[in-house]
Write an enzyme that holds these catalytic residues in place. Structure first.
Site, short mmCIF file in Angstrom:
data_model
loop_
_atom_site.label_atom_id
_atom_site.label_comp_id
_atom_site.label_asym_id
_atom_site.label_seq_id
_atom_site.Cartn_x
_atom_site.Cartn_y
_atom_site.Cartn_z
N HIS A 1 0.84 -1.20 0.00
CA HIS A 1 0.00 0.00 0.00
C HIS A 1 0.88 1.25 0.00
O HIS A 1 0.63 2.21 -0.74
CB HIS A 1 -0.87 0.06 1.27
CG HIS A 1 -1.91 -1.01 1.40
ND1 HIS A 1 -2.04 -1.78 2.53
CD2 HIS A 1 -2.89 -1.41 0.55
CE1 HIS A 1 -3.07 -2.61 2.38
NE2 HIS A 1 -3.59 -2.42 1.19
N LYS B 1 -15.57 -8.67 6.38
CA LYS B 1 -14.97 -9.51 7.42
C LYS B 1 -14.68 -8.63 8.63
O LYS B 1 -14.48 -7.43 8.48
CB LYS B 1 -13.68 -10.13 6.87
CG LYS B 1 -12.71 -9.07 6.35
CD LYS B 1 -12.20 -9.27 4.95
CE LYS B 1 -11.55 -7.99 4.48
NZ LYS B 1 -11.05 -7.82 3.23
N ARG C 1 -2.00 -5.90 -8.24
CA ARG C 1 -0.87 -6.81 -7.96
C ARG C 1 -0.68 -7.83 -9.06
O ARG C 1 0.44 -8.15 -9.43
CB ARG C 1 -1.12 -7.56 -6.64
CG ARG C 1 -0.95 -6.69 -5.43
CD ARG C 1 -1.45 -7.38 -4.20
NE ARG C 1 -2.88 -7.62 -4.32
CZ ARG C 1 -3.68 -7.99 -3.33
NH1 ARG C 1 -3.15 -8.20 -2.14
NH2 ARG C 1 -4.96 -8.18 -3.51
N SER D 1 -2.86 -7.72 3.18
CA SER D 1 -3.04 -7.54 4.63
C SER D 1 -3.43 -8.86 5.28
O SER D 1 -2.96 -9.19 6.38
CB SER D 1 -4.13 -6.50 4.91
OG SER D 1 -3.78 -5.26 4.37
O1 PNS Z 1 -8.56 -2.74 0.47
P1 PNS Z 1 -9.67 -3.19 -0.41
O2 PNS Z 1 -10.48 -4.27 0.24
O3 PNS Z 1 -9.19 -3.54 -1.79
O4 PNS Z 1 -10.61 -1.90 -0.60
C1 PNS Z 1 -11.87 -2.02 -1.22
C2 PNS Z 1 -12.60 -0.66 -1.18
C3 PNS Z 1 -12.65 -0.12 0.23
C4 PNS Z 1 -11.88 0.32 -2.06
C5 PNS Z 1 -14.03 -0.91 -1.73
O5 PNS Z 1 -14.62 -1.99 -1.06
C6 PNS Z 1 -14.92 0.31 -1.57
O6 PNS Z 1 -14.79 1.26 -2.30
N1 PNS Z 1 -15.81 0.27 -0.57
C7 PNS Z 1 -16.73 1.35 -0.28
C8 PNS Z 1 -18.15 0.96 -0.65
C9 PNS Z 1 -18.39 1.16 -2.13
O7 PNS Z 1 -18.25 2.24 -2.67
N2 PNS Z 1 -18.78 0.05 -2.79
C10 PNS Z 1 -19.03 0.03 -4.22
C11 PNS Z 1 -17.76 -0.31 -4.97
S1 PNS Z 1 -18.08 -0.41 -6.68
#
Ligand code: PNS
Length: 160
Positions: free
Chosen positions: A18, A42, A91, A128
């Site tokens: 990150h 989770k 990644r 993570s």
């Molecule tokens: O670290 P991650 O799990 O890859 O992050 C994912 C994240 C937080 C970027 C994604 O789940 C997100 O944007 N969540 C907020 C809710 C949202 O906007 N959902 C619609 C996504 S299309």
């Protein structure tokens, strides 16, 4: 014109992968806003306040990086702050399908462009979840997370 990018994620906890993406984004955009989602499906190891505090500590050397938490949709967070660019790390090919889906949904429901940054090869296997698993069973995580994060992980999960 000053351009801000949002780097969103769960950051439970922030890893060197990150940090690499955030550091590189900070050289290409005027401002980078790291957005820690409050809602993780989770159950998180760290509260959102702890996750934000850790990202703040490990990005303290980057003057154009700020960190915030958010709840709800990423596109709403971006709209409220007038930001139109989201930067995400990719990644491997396995990340691509889901990331593409999210990018297209975000572009459909909000006015944001997602830009992908390829992860440095040295970090392409990092996540993570895996770091937490290694820490939980006493493995060496010092190459994978900043020292401040490793200390927190060890005291919570490992030998601390
Ligand atoms: O670290 P991650 O799990 O890859 O992050 C994912 C994240 C937080 C970027 C994604 O789940 C997100 O944007 N969540 C907020 C809710 C949202 O906007 N959902 C619609 C996504 S299309």
């Amino acid at each position: 014109m000053s351009v801000t990018a949002v780097c969103p994620g769960s950051f439970d906890p922030v890893t060197n992968g990150h940090l690499d993406v955030i550091e590189r984004a900070a050289t290409r955009f005027d401002q980078v806003l790291v957005a820690c989602t409050r809602n993780i499906g989770k159950s998180p190891l760290f509260t959102v306040e702890e996750r934000v505090a850790l990202v703040e500590r490990v990005t303290a050397h980057l003057p154009n990086v700020a960190v915030e938490s958010f709840e709800g949709l990423l596109v709403d967070f971006c709209r409220d702050r007038g930001v139109g660019v989201v930067v995400k790390g990719l990644r491997a090919v396995s990340d691509f399908e889901y990331e593409l889906q999210m990018a297209q949904m975000n572009s459909r429901i909000g006015d944001v462009e997602t830009m992908f940054m390829t992860t440095s090869p040295v970090y392409s296997f990092l996540s993570s979840s895996l770091v937490k698993e290694v820490a939980r069973f006493g493995g060496d995580i010092s190459d994978f997370v900043p020292a401040a994060v490793a200390d927190e992980l060890r005291s919570r999960l490992g030998d601390g």
